[in-house]
Design a protein around this motif. Structure first.
Motif, PDB file in Angstrom:
ATOM      1  N   GLU A 254      51.376  48.151  22.577  1.00  0.00           N
ATOM      2  CA  GLU A 254      50.403  47.465  23.452  1.00  0.00           C
ATOM      3  C   GLU A 254      50.257  48.207  24.775  1.00  0.00           C
ATOM      4  OE1 GLU A 254      48.864  45.139  22.024  1.00  0.00           O
ATOM      5  OE2 GLU A 254      50.131  43.558  21.194  1.00  0.00           O
ATOM      6  N   LEU A 255      51.394  48.561  25.382  1.00  0.00           N
ATOM      7  CA  LEU A 255      51.353  49.192  26.702  1.00  0.00           C
ATOM      8  C   LEU A 255      50.777  50.609  26.628  1.00  0.00           C
ATOM      9  CD1 LEU A 255      54.699  47.915  28.265  1.00  0.00           C
ATOM     10  CD2 LEU A 255      52.392  47.057  28.684  1.00  0.00           C
ATOM     11  N   THR A 256      51.002  51.280  25.516  1.00  0.00           N
ATOM     12  CA  THR A 256      50.432  52.619  25.331  1.00  0.00           C
ATOM     13  C   THR A 256      48.907  52.520  25.319  1.00  0.00           C
ATOM     14  OG1 THR A 256      52.356  53.358  24.109  1.00  0.00           O
ATOM     15  CG2 THR A 256      50.328  54.609  23.768  1.00  0.00           C
TER      16      THR A 256
ATOM     17  N   VAL B 286      41.817  42.525  42.739  1.00  0.00           N
ATOM     18  CA  VAL B 286      42.986  42.126  41.951  1.00  0.00           C
ATOM     19  C   VAL B 286      42.519  41.581  40.600  1.00  0.00           C
ATOM     20  CG1 VAL B 286      45.018  40.617  41.868  1.00  0.00           C
ATOM     21  CG2 VAL B 286      44.220  41.508  44.075  1.00  0.00           C
ATOM     22  N   PHE B 287      43.133  42.095  39.526  1.00  0.00           N
ATOM     23  CA  PHE B 287      42.753  41.681  38.166  1.00  0.00           C
ATOM     24  C   PHE B 287      44.017  41.331  37.384  1.00  0.00           C
ATOM     25  CE2 PHE B 287      41.508  43.268  33.726  1.00  0.00           C
ATOM     26  CZ  PHE B 287      40.844  42.095  33.400  1.00  0.00           C
ATOM     27  N   PHE B 288      44.002  40.197  36.695  1.00  0.00           N
ATOM     28  CA  PHE B 288      45.152  39.799  35.878  1.00  0.00           C
ATOM     29  C   PHE B 288      44.920  40.290  34.454  1.00  0.00           C
ATOM     30  CE2 PHE B 288      44.894  36.713  39.373  1.00  0.00           C
ATOM     31  CZ  PHE B 288      46.114  36.991  39.963  1.00  0.00           C
ATOM     32  N   MET B 289      45.675  41.310  34.084  1.00  0.00           N
ATOM     33  CA  MET B 289      45.428  42.052  32.841  1.00  0.00           C
ATOM     34  C   MET B 289      46.565  41.820  31.844  1.00  0.00           C
ATOM     35  SD  MET B 289      45.241  46.168  32.668  1.00  0.00           S
ATOM     36  CE  MET B 289      43.959  46.967  31.737  1.00  0.00           C
ATOM     37  N   ASP B 290      46.335  40.930  30.876  1.00  0.00           N
ATOM     38  CA  ASP B 290      47.365  40.690  29.851  1.00  0.00           C
ATOM     39  C   ASP B 290      47.621  41.958  29.050  1.00  0.00           C
ATOM     40  OD1 ASP B 290      47.302  38.167  30.771  1.00  0.00           O
ATOM     41  OD2 ASP B 290      46.670  37.227  28.905  1.00  0.00           O
ATOM     42  N   ASP B 291      48.816  42.079  28.482  1.00  0.00           N
ATOM     43  CA  ASP B 291      49.131  43.346  27.802  1.00  0.00           C
ATOM     44  C   ASP B 291      48.584  43.446  26.387  1.00  0.00           C
ATOM     45  OD1 ASP B 291      50.929  41.692  26.489  1.00  0.00           O
ATOM     46  OD2 ASP B 291      52.725  42.843  27.024  1.00  0.00           O
ATOM     47  N   ASP B 292      48.015  42.363  25.848  1.00  0.00           N
ATOM     48  CA  ASP B 292      47.585  42.418  24.444  1.00  0.00           C
ATOM     49  C   ASP B 292      46.070  42.349  24.256  1.00  0.00           C
ATOM     50  OD1 ASP B 292      47.545  39.823  25.369  1.00  0.00           O
ATOM     51  OD2 ASP B 292      48.184  38.940  23.474  1.00  0.00           O
ATOM     52  N   ASN B 293      45.290  42.179  25.304  1.00  0.00           N
ATOM     53  CA  ASN B 293      43.829  42.149  25.175  1.00  0.00           C
ATOM     54  C   ASN B 293      43.277  43.556  24.953  1.00  0.00           C
ATOM     55  OD1 ASN B 293      43.838  39.404  25.656  1.00  0.00           O
ATOM     56  ND2 ASN B 293      43.393  39.616  27.843  1.00  0.00           N
ATOM     57  N   SER B 294      41.971  43.637  24.648  1.00  0.00           N
ATOM     58  CA  SER B 294      41.302  44.937  24.497  1.00  0.00           C
ATOM     59  C   SER B 294      40.265  45.087  25.599  1.00  0.00           C
ATOM     60  CB  SER B 294      40.627  45.027  23.135  1.00  0.00           C
ATOM     61  OG  SER B 294      41.573  44.778  22.117  1.00  0.00           O
ATOM     62  N   TYR B 295      40.384  46.136  26.399  1.00  0.00           N
ATOM     63  CA  TYR B 295      39.525  46.321  27.567  1.00  0.00           C
ATOM     64  C   TYR B 295      38.683  47.579  27.419  1.00  0.00           C
ATOM     65  CZ  TYR B 295      43.153  43.241  29.488  1.00  0.00           C
ATOM     66  OH  TYR B 295      44.032  42.212  29.688  1.00  0.00           O
ATOM     67  N   ALA B 296      37.376  47.464  27.694  1.00  0.00           N
ATOM     68  CA  ALA B 296      36.510  48.649  27.742  1.00  0.00           C
ATOM     69  C   ALA B 296      36.649  49.289  29.117  1.00  0.00           C
ATOM     70  CB  ALA B 296      35.058  48.254  27.500  1.00  0.00           C
ATOM     71  N   VAL B 297      36.597  50.597  29.139  1.00  0.00           N
ATOM     72  CA  VAL B 297      36.708  51.324  30.407  1.00  0.00           C
ATOM     73  C   VAL B 297      35.613  50.870  31.390  1.00  0.00           C
ATOM     74  CG1 VAL B 297      36.414  53.622  31.392  1.00  0.00           C
ATOM     75  CG2 VAL B 297      37.900  53.300  29.446  1.00  0.00           C
TER      76      VAL B 297
END
Ligand code: UGA
Ligand code: MN
Length: 307
Positions: free
Chosen positions: A69-71, A159-170
């Motif tokens: 996930e973190l990778t 500030v953004f709360f970014m969970d480690d398992d979601n999928s984010y577009a650049v």
């Protein structure tokens, strides 16, 4: 020798085919939300340093898929130079796994590694949902304390709360960079709350007037943690804004936002909330039956290997 004669009609057909092909190529090259332009902006920014810094706060905990996930997330940081990662481990000390991952990603001066353990009595409960309390509370609060103590508030930051398992577009981070001082930016989130997309609803003047949420729509802000980011100055202006365990699951977003903004002050982004640039994906629990078998025989497949 036979003479090849090209008739004007054939020439016309050829020209039309050529124009149609040209239009098709052009359409395919066109992306929503400033795709290529935005990437260009990011790379120019490496020299000009004009975009606000985005502090992404990620609670994370040890489990078999953690490194995977973190990778995945670390690759976003490689592409978005104005991102700073505040990664807060749900553990009694920071781990070499997370530290090495951050260093290998080349994030040397662009991360803050913290840790704080969630009290065990809040986790337990065996079944899914195996939590009695909201997740990530202690970790996000520690990050907010760090931010309030360490960030120079004279410079606009997000500030953004970014969970480690979601999928984010650049592209999401380019959108976030548009958040104005004193404002909270909002956008749609895919695959959440029992819907394909949960999103803010806008009026003719592109002001947020409601939300399409199906799950607990009565929440003050019926949106997911991934649906918003906050101008840093608001956390200084409202020092009492923190996350709380004393709310039901699904109310964490409303809990923090109620200190910081009102619905009509929300700043819609991502093509007036029509583009989906983040998805609330959840990773399947890793099945390790054969590994458990090995462990019973005092062996393991990952002896001396970090997975
Ligand atoms: C949803 C929201 O997307 C989360 O932001 C919110 O924290 C959570 O609900 C909640 O209100 O409890 P969900 O997919 O259910 O998310 O939660 P997880 O992704 O499992 O956890 C959210 C974050 O907390 C993740 O970054 C995860 O790594 C972290 N976490 C989870 C811990 O730090 N410790 C844990 O024991 C579990
Ligand atoms: Mn999740």
């Amino acid at each position: 020798m036979t003479e090849v004669r090209i008739r004007p009609r054939q020439v016309l057909i050829l020209i039309i085919v050529f124009i149609v092909l040209l239009l098709m190529v052009h359409r395919n090259g066109k992306r929503t939300c400033d795709g290529p332009d935005y990437l260009q902006a990011m790379y120019t920014q490496q020299q000009s340093d004009t975009l606000p810094k985005i502090y992404a706060i990620t609670p994370t905990y040890a489990r078999p898929a953690q490194k995977a996930e973190l990778t995945r997330l670390s690759h976003i940081f490689m592409l978005v130079p104005n991102l700073h990662w505040i990664i807060v481990e749900d553990s009694n000390s920071t781990t070499p796994l997370v530290r090495n991952l951050l260093l290998r990603a080349g994030l040397e001066n662009r991360f803050t590694q913290l840790n704080i353990k969630t009290p065990q009595e809040f986790k337990l409960q065996g079944k899914d949902p195996n939590w009695i309390k909201p997740r990530g509370v202690e970790q996000r609060n520690l990050a907010l304390t760090w931010l309030r103590a360490n960030v120079n508030v004279d410079r606009h930051a997000i500030v953004f709360f970014m969970d480690d398992d979601n999928s984010y577009a650049v592209e999401l981070f380019a959108e976030m960079s548009k958040i104005k001082p004193g404002r909270v930016g909002v956008w749609p989130v895919g695959l959440v709350g029992g819907l394909m997309v949960e999103r803010p609803l806008l009026d003719q003047e592109n002001r947020v007037v409601g939300f399409n949420a199906a799950w607990r729509p009565e929440r003050p802000f019926p949106i997911d943690m991934a649906a918003f980011a906050i101008s840093m100055d608001l956390f200084i202006k409202y020092p009492q804004a923190v996350f709380s365990y004393e709310v039901q699951r699904g109310y964490q977003e409303s809990e923090i936002l109620r200190y910081l903004t009102t619905r009509d002050q929300l700043q819609p982004l991502a093509n007036n909330c029509r583009d989906v640039l983040v998805w609330h994906t959840r990773t399947e629990k890793t099945k390790l039956t054969a590994e458990e078998e090995l462990i019973r025989k005092r062996k393991r497949s990952d002896e001396g290997i970090e997975v």
